[in-house]
Design an enzyme around this catalytic site. Structure first.
Site: not given
Ligand code: NDP
Ligand code: 2IT
Length: 446
Positions: A91, A115, A127, A167, A211, A242
């Site tokens: 997952k 996690k 992943k 992600d 999240t 997100n």
């Molecule tokens: P999104 O794509 O929705 O948003 C990502 C955000 O981070 C954007 O604002 C983006 O800016 C910025 N960003 C991404 N890459 C970079 C980079 N290399 N340098 C600077 N800014 C960056 O992703 P999420 O919000 O889903 O994910 C954000 C983090 O949370 C990640 O680390 C992800 O692994 C983690 N995460 C996500 C989960 C989920 O359910 N979605 C669960 C647990 C963890 P820009 O638009 O300019 O690229």
């Molecule tokens: O980093 C994470 O935990 C996620 N991007 C969500 C994974 C999931 O299966 O919901």
């Protein structure tokens, strides 16, 4: 420091996985917590369990060809790293970002294994993703790319095998295209094969928010047991995707004031507090850049480049990407009076930053605990899919809040048991390790 009993295993990880510094970093961080466990419980080193924990069960790399709107051919690379299935089907999310390579996916899948164990739900760790860059691409281009990716991925996934989700760069739109193509190829309406689906067709309410909300719940509990709260605290949330959006939403509901957020181009500072409706409009509806936020809100300032961590705050919640807080950023946060950091993103604090926070006594919630609410709610979506049920928002959020409290308490208590009270990094790593390693030993040499 890595315990000498684990040094050879770590050297082997470096040798077997050259050129993957993020993966080395993630393994090292876990190993630094494990010395005390393997001393107290040598049974956890039996049957090569630690070596097996560092070797993915399966790694898949494949070609993803697609046509853009002008008819040009593009070739991307797709990945799925199925790291560990001792506790349940693989997952974990899919990331679409130009920086993605095998090392990114491996580090994320390794983190995900721990996690997911912390959630105490029956899910293993994986992943995937691609070096595809969705920025500036039309809906049709994104759809064609998702369909091409799924044309290979479908044979590796399934509700009892491997369950991807979103992600970075993968949200509701992409999950829709991926699910539609999976359904077409397999002729099965197998809801439980993907999570983060639209709430009209099998998705769980609260998954989108989970999240960010979960990180806020963890943060609130961490502050509470340390005799304080989020009330009236000046907070900074990096990113504006997100996770960031819903972290801002819940922190604001809990009484915090979030004054800054960012994207990869620049930083918004909005002293009165981020206008969430506007941020959602810009990011979720228009898919625009943060410059559009600044244009619509004259009181806010936008600075191109620069570090968001230079802005003074008491609470920092990094929600963008790995290693976004350098040692220098951490020292700046500490000297500006930051008292707590909760990782919404995966591994956003560099090892040096984590050391700086620890030495300064800053409360620190590691990502594998603080951001586990997303995948936990994915597991709740799988439950609803399996029973063809549909829960209310209130019921699901209550479950999420309880899960986050459970994760917090397990980390807190384990840190105490192993002689490091208040060390949530050790607490999270040891708790998760014991659960995964225990199951691996029970399942025999596989
Ligand atoms: P999104 O794509 O929705 O948003 C990502 C955000 O981070 C954007 O604002 C983006 O800016 C910025 N960003 C991404 N890459 C970079 C980079 N290399 N340098 C600077 N800014 C960056 O992703 P999420 O919000 O889903 O994910 C954000 C983090 O949370 C990640 O680390 C992800 O692994 C983690 N995460 C996500 C989960 C989920 O359910 N979605 C669960 C647990 C963890 P820009 O638009 O300019 O690229
Ligand atoms: O980093 C994470 O935990 C996620 N991007 C969500 C994974 C999931 O299966 O919901």
């Amino acid at each position: 420091m890595i315990d000498e009993k684990l040094e050879d295993i770590y050297d082997d990880v470096l040798r077997r996985n050259p050129g993957e510094p993020e993966f080395h970093q993630a393994v090292r961080e876990v190993f630094e917590s494990l010395g005390v466990v393997v001393s107290k419980h040598p049974e956890f080193t039996r049957e090569g369990v630690i070596q097996r924990l560092c070797e993915p069960e399966r790694q898949i790399i494949f070609r993803v060809p697609w046509h853009d709107d002008e008819g040009r051919v593009h070739i991307n690379r797709g990945f799925r790293v199925e790291f560990n299935s001792a506790l349940g089907p693989f997952k974990g999310g899919l990331r679409f970002h130009p920086s993605v390579y095998l090392g990114t996916v491996k580090f994320l899948a390794f983190e995900q294994t721990f996690k997911n164990a912390l959630t105490n739900m029956p899910i293993g760790g994986a992943k995937g993703g691609s070096d595809f860059d969705p920025k500036g691409r039309s809906d049709r281009e994104v759809m064609r790319f998702c369909q091409s990716l799924m044309t290979e991925l479908y044979r590796h996934i399934g509700e009892y095998t491997d369950v991807p989700a979103g992600d970075i760069g993968v949200g509701g739109r992409e999950i829709g295209y991926l699910f539609g193509h999976y359904k077409r190829i397999t002729n099965r309406y197998e809801s439980g094969v993907l999570t983060g689906k639209g709430t009209d067709w099998g998705g769980a309410l609260v998954r989108k928010e989970a999240t960010g909300y979960g990180a806020a719940y963890f943060l609130e509990e961490m502050l509470r047991v340390n005799g304080t709260s989020l009330d009236d605290r000046t907070c900074i949330v990096s990113g504006s995707g997100n996770v960031a959006i819903y972290a801002i939403e819940k922190i604001t509901q809990m009484g915090g004031r979030v004054v800054a957020c960012s994207d990869s181009d620049g930083v918004i500072f909005d002293e009165k507090g981020i206008d969430l409706d506007l941020l959602k409009q810009v990011k979720e509806v228009e898919r625009a850049r943060l410059t559009a936020y600044a244009e619509a809100r004259p009181d806010a300032t936008y600075q191109e480049g620069g570090s968001i961590w230079d802005i003074p705050c008491q609470v920092a919640v990094p929600c963008a990407t790995q290693n976004e807080i350098s040692g220098r950023d951490a020292r700046m946060l500490v000297s500006n009076g930051c008292i707590a950091v909760a990782e919404g993103a995966n591994m956003p604090a560099s090892p040096e930053a984590v050391r700086v926070f620890s030495q300064a006594g800053v409360l620190f919630a590691p990502g594998k605990a603080a951001n586990a609410g997303g995948v936990a709610t994915s597991a709740l979506e799988m439950q609803q899919n399996a029973s063809r049920d549909r829960w209310t928002f209130e019921h699901t959020e209550l479950r999420l809040a309880k899960i986050m409290k459970g994760i917090h308490d397990a980390c807190f208590e384990t840190a105490e048991t192993y002689g490091s009270p208040g060390d949530y990094v050790k607490g999270a790593n040891i708790t998760a390790f014991q659960r995964v390693a225990g199951a691996m030993i029970a399942l025999g040499l596989v």
